[in-house]
Design an enzyme around this catalytic site. Structure first.
Site, PDB file in Angstrom:
ATOM      1  N   ASP A  32      39.687  47.394  27.120  1.00 27.58           N
ATOM      2  CA  ASP A  32      39.680  47.583  25.582  1.00 27.58           C
ATOM      3  C   ASP A  32      40.934  48.384  25.257  1.00 27.58           C
ATOM      4  O   ASP A  32      41.665  48.119  24.245  1.00 27.58           O
ATOM      5  CB  ASP A  32      38.378  48.079  25.103  1.00 27.58           C
TER       6      ASP A  32
ATOM      7  N   GLU B 212      37.964  41.820  28.025  1.00 22.72           N
ATOM      8  CA  GLU B 212      38.555  42.878  28.185  1.00 22.72           C
ATOM      9  C   GLU B 212      38.466  43.543  29.662  1.00 22.72           C
ATOM     10  O   GLU B 212      39.322  44.130  30.066  1.00 22.72           O
ATOM     11  CB  GLU B 212      37.987  44.230  27.222  1.00 22.72           C
TER      12      GLU B 212
END
Length: 224
Positions: free
Chosen positions: A43, A120
């Protein structure tokens, strides 16, 4: 969508790391062997890679516009779309275990949040193995259509151009003058025309993005 770079980096990883990046916490006895930790890392890598890209791409945009473009480009919806393009559904179906305590793979695929987290995790795993620069470049390439979509939505030069032309009682039309590249990575060149005369030209990965680029050039010329 240009996900080939990111998919290629991911496929170079060891089988164990690839498995962790695609494993839901209910599919393993140890939560640390699921994709959560990698998603946490990925992320941040995703956020920085796209932020750096749009910071350099839009030198005249203020913090408000940069924040809006960034937020849309790395949203859960955008990440889930990239997951589909990466072939995550097929990979998950191959990996999914059977058992009453394991989440059903189709239920997982229906979850935007889960699909986004896996994207992610893929990015995080690539970062650990390949480092920031290659991973960032591959990530930006994979998210480029989402960045362009966000640009079209948030930086609407077409509307700005039409507003200026409306004061003169004229309208703008757009015409594709060139197409290049293979089907999965086409680039379009578009002219913005007023009364048959080209007032701007731009290119992009989609016709809409190219139209926005052409309109941006026309606006700059009108404001000069």
């Amino acid at each position: 969508m240009s996900v080939e770079q990111l998919a290629g980096l991911f496929d170079q990883l060891s089988e164990r790391v690839r498995t962790v990046a695609l494993t839901h916490s209910s599919w393993t006895n140890q939560r640390v062997d699921s994709y959560g930790r990698l998603a946490f890392l990925g992320d941040s890598v995703l956020g920085l890679a796209v932020a750096e890209h749009i910071f350099n791409r839009f030198p005249r945009s203020d913090i408000g516009r940069l924040t809006k473009v960034h937020g849309q480009a790395v949203s859960g919806r955008a990440c889930a779309q990239v997951a589909t393009e990466l072939g995550v559904p097929e990979r998950l179906r191959e990996l999914a275990p059977s058992g009453p305590e394991s989440i059903d793979v189709e239920q997982l695929l229906d979850s935007e949040r889960a699909m986004a987290s896996i994207t992610e995790a893929v990015i995080g795993a690539c970062y650990l193995e390949h480092g920031y620069e290659p991973t960032a470049a591959a990530t930006v390439a994979a998210f480029e259509p989402e960045i362009e979509l966000a640009t079209e939505t948030m930086l609407d030069f077409k509307s700005a151009l039409q507003e200026r032309l409306a004061q003169r009682g004229v309208r703008v039309t757009y015409a594709v003058v060139r197409e290049d590249g293979p089907p999965h990575a086409k680039r379009f060149e578009v002219e913005a025309r007023v009364e048959g005369e080209a007032v701007g030209i731009g290119s992009g990965r989609s016709k809409k993005a190219a139209e926005q680029a052409a309109a941006a050039q026309a606006v700059q010329q009108l404001d000069a």
